[in-house]
Design an enzyme around this catalytic site. Structure first.
Site: not given
Ligand code: NOJ
Length: 710
Positions: A263
């Site tokens: 993430d």
């Molecule tokens: C953080 C989020 O937790 C995740 O779900 C998302 O896909 C990413 N950012 C990218 O934007």
């Protein structure tokens, strides 16, 4: 390209080229570089060097992505194209009901259609992959991201996970109009302690395995191309550097061979977790966990080379990770056509096309739940009606991930009613503070629709709340309306099951509209007036009080169970101030017709291991409207070596039954459905008695039982 050719390509790449493939950055580093802030400046990657990385997140639009991709073809030493990924969660430009609402449809097929439409629309704008589906199980509605999942039940979440993957990817993500899907956030991100986003997950191993992991496994089995690591710790180790979770469970047990992506800065955040001394250690440990892509930290970008040169990270791991990424590019067909489905013509054809706008409306017909109705609904167009509350006129009802949507396309409830029910006598007072004169008008109406709840800014990432209730302003509005008119229909917007006891108390009917998407308000209007018969069900328990959270129907029995909900019992497992049960339980939802269930009949009351039996009910539509009925099969293992949930959903069908007609619905029960982690953590079914319940809610009492024998 053949796999042999890919391996040849890998062999011809330099160390730094390979590492770059493992790096994902947002679009600010490309083209006319945007202002970079904070830690992003330390990445020290700009100009031509940026055109060597493996993938980019969050950018879209064919012309824009083409110009970036052309930069890759020109500058990457082997002309390797980038993958463009983005958060297309419940639609790209055309927005569909948020995932928790899709869960409420109790129809995973709907999610497949939505995924397919979203893939087509976003691929036309040059995207190749989405960070979806979020399959995290959630039982605490203080967590704002419960909006992004399909609810509290492992079995139901698994079915939605498979359908979403099928919708986005089709048979192969390389097909026309398909994209690669990414199951997230591995693992157990939805169990954030106290519902506070990014806090830790504190689960026993059995709960993790039985409740939280099945939906990810279902996505893996459905062929999902990517999995994303979670921000949280599991067993006190941050997921991105958690060997047991990534290697033992995801790669070995589940057999995931695709691309594992971190993430956003999750590898970098292992330092703040206090689990890594520096970025070199973070890079080393993430590589050892087979994390292939480092999203938005510079751990791999600036620290992996030294780790490999010094032998602290095995170069073989880098080759394996790089090959997984190249294989994904190859599956997407990017070596042959780096723009895939992106083109001006496709953008014109698919973005906001009639078919997808229509789907955003019909989807909401299936996701809007009728929670309560004392008979006031459906409304009569000949009666005098008022509608109050600012949410009725708000376009902020698409969801926090509607980041690529153009708000002017969003239909509000007010505009939907004006368009569809122009002849009805409706007074529009779409605000939260009303005057004495308006109150007088309201008092003269036959029914008042009150829009309450949360707009899209109140749920989503980082949007945790300690009190899951409507705002003080809305409570005051509801109180004022109730003081002069008893015929209240409350429409609740939002991305989480709010605590609606006060709303329920003053309302004759309650409708959960969620965040219904671009054209979802039409569906809400049609349900109000009975053109559409509601069929959605609660996918995540609605509490009486925030203090009951976390909450779910499939709890373990207590040694001191509360005998009934009539009163408080001392020295029993109950609250002194609120009931144990939720206000609206999982599986609950009303219709404008009535469905009567026959007793459950079994093909045999004994089932031998390895064999199957059939459970059957006949359902009669005794009302005067046709309708869909989500028929739910629950099973309870009466006595086992470990305590088993009071009941668990194990089957679901949603037949359409015409007024006055009957239908027989049957479910096959097999041994797999009865398995659990026993005392020794073996996944097995134990002999003994099993109760079977079939009905239209998790509280159905329509029961029988059978014995499992060796
Ligand atoms: C953080 C989020 O937790 C995740 O779900 C998302 O896909 C990413 N950012 C990218 O934007």
């Amino acid at each position: 390209m053949t796999d042999e050719k890919l391996i040849e390509l890998l062999k011809s790449m330099s160390l730094s080229e390979k590492i770059s493939q493992l790096v994902q950055l947002h679009g600010g580093y490309f083209g006319e570089a945007r202002q970079l802030t904070g830690p992003e400046q330390q990445f020290n990657i700009s100009g031509k060097r940026a055109y060597s990385i493996g993938s980019i997140l969050g950018e879209c639009g064919f012309e824009h992505l083409k110009s970036i991709q052309d930069g890759f073809i020109e500058n990457q030493p082997h002309h390797i194209p980038a993958i463009f990924m983005a958060d297309v969660i419940h639609g790209f430009r055309t927005i569909f009901p948020v995932p928790i609402a899709q869960g409420a449809s109790f129809n995973p097929g709907l999610t497949q259609k939505i995924g397919s439409a979203a893939a087509r629309e976003c691929s036309s704008a040059g995207l190749h992959a989405t960070f979806s589906p979020m399959v995290d199980l959630a039982r605490d509605s203080r967590w704002g991201r419960c909006m992004e999942g399909t609810g509290e039940d492992p079995w139901l979440n698994s079915r939605f996970a498979e359908s979403a993957v099928k919708g986005f990817q089709g048979d192969s993500c390389g097909e026309s109009g398909k994209i690669a899907a990414c199951a997230k956030h591995f693992a157990a991100y939805g169990s954030a302690l106290a519902g506070r986003d990014y806090s830790s997950s504190e689960l026993c191993e059995r709960t993790l395995m039985e409740d939280y992991l099945p939906s990810y496994e279902a996505a893996v089995k459905a062929g999902v191309e990517l999995v994303m690591t979670a921000f949280n710790t599991v067993d006190r180790i941050p997921c991105s550097i958690n060997k047991k979770v990534m290697r033992k469970i995801l790669r070995e047990k589940m057999g995931f061979e695709g691309v594992l992506i971190s993430d956003y800065n999750a590898i970098g955040e292992t330092l703040a977790h206090g689990a890594c001394a520096d970025k070199s250690e973070a890079a080393r440990r993430a590589m050892n966990c087979t994390v292939d892509i480092d999203m938005m930290s510079d751990c791999y970008l600036n620290h992996l080379e030294d780790e490999i040169n010094s032998g602290r990270v095995d170069a073989k791991l880098l080759d394996e990770a790089c090959l997984r990424i190249l294989r994904l590019k190859n599956k997407l067909g990017l070596f042959e056509n780096p723009y895939k489905d992106g083109s001006i013509e496709n953008e014109k054809e698919y973005i906001y096309c009639d078919e997808f706008l229509k789907l955003s409306r019909t989807a909401a017909e299936e996701t809007t739940i009728l929670l309560k109705n004392n008979g006031i609904l459906p409304l009569d167009t000949n009666k005098r009606i008022a509608i109050v509350g600012s949410l009725a006129a708000s376009r902020k009802i698409t969801g926090s991930w509607a980041i690529f949507a153009q708000e002017e396309h969003t239909v509000t409830l007010e505009s939907a009613l004006k368009e569809l029910y122009a002849d009805a006598d409706i007074t529009y007072i779409c605000k939260d503070v009303i005057t004495a004169e308006e109150l007088l008008k309201i008092s003269q109406c036959d029914a008042v629709i009150v829009a309450v709840g949360e707009d899209q800014s109140r749920s989503g990432e980082g949007k945790s709340v300690a009190e899951t209730v409507i705002s003080e302003e809305q409570s005051a509005l509801l109180g004022l309306v109730a003081s002069c008119n008893k015929n209240i229909v409350s429409i609740v917007f939002g991305g989480r099951p709010l605590c609606l006891s006060d709303v329920d108390e003053v309302s004759s009917a309650v409708i959960e509209a969620w965040l219904p998407g671009t054209c979802g308000a039409y569906a809400v209007a049609d349900i109000l007036f009975g053109r559409v018969n509601p069929s959605a069900r609660v996918p995540m328990s609605f509490p009486y009080s925030t203090g009951q959270l976390p909450l779910c129907y499939s709890e373990l029995p207590s040694g001191r169970p509360k005998p009934n909900e009539e009163r408080y019992y001392p020295f029993m497992s109950n609250y002194m101030d609120v009931p144990n049960k939720p206000l609206y339980p999982f599986g609950h939802g009303l219709s404008y017709t009535r469905f009567e269930y026959s007793d459950v009949s079994l093909s045999s009351d004994v089932m031998k291991k390895g064999e199957t039996i059939t459970a059957e009910v006949t359902i009669k539509n005794t009302g005067d409207m046709d309708g869909f009925e989500p028929v739910q099969l629950y099973i309870h293992d009466v006595k086992a070596s470990v305590s088993r949930p009071v009941r668990q959903l194990k089957g679901l069908q949603k037949p359409f039954i015409k007024a006055d007609e009957s239908l027989t619905v049957s479910f096959t029960i097999d041994e797999e459905m009865l398995k659990f982690y026993d005392e020794d953590m073996d996944f097995t079914a134990e002999t003994g008695e099993f109760e079977v319940f079939i009905g239209g809610t998790s509280e159905a009492m329509n029961r029988t039982s059978f014995w499992l024998e060796d």
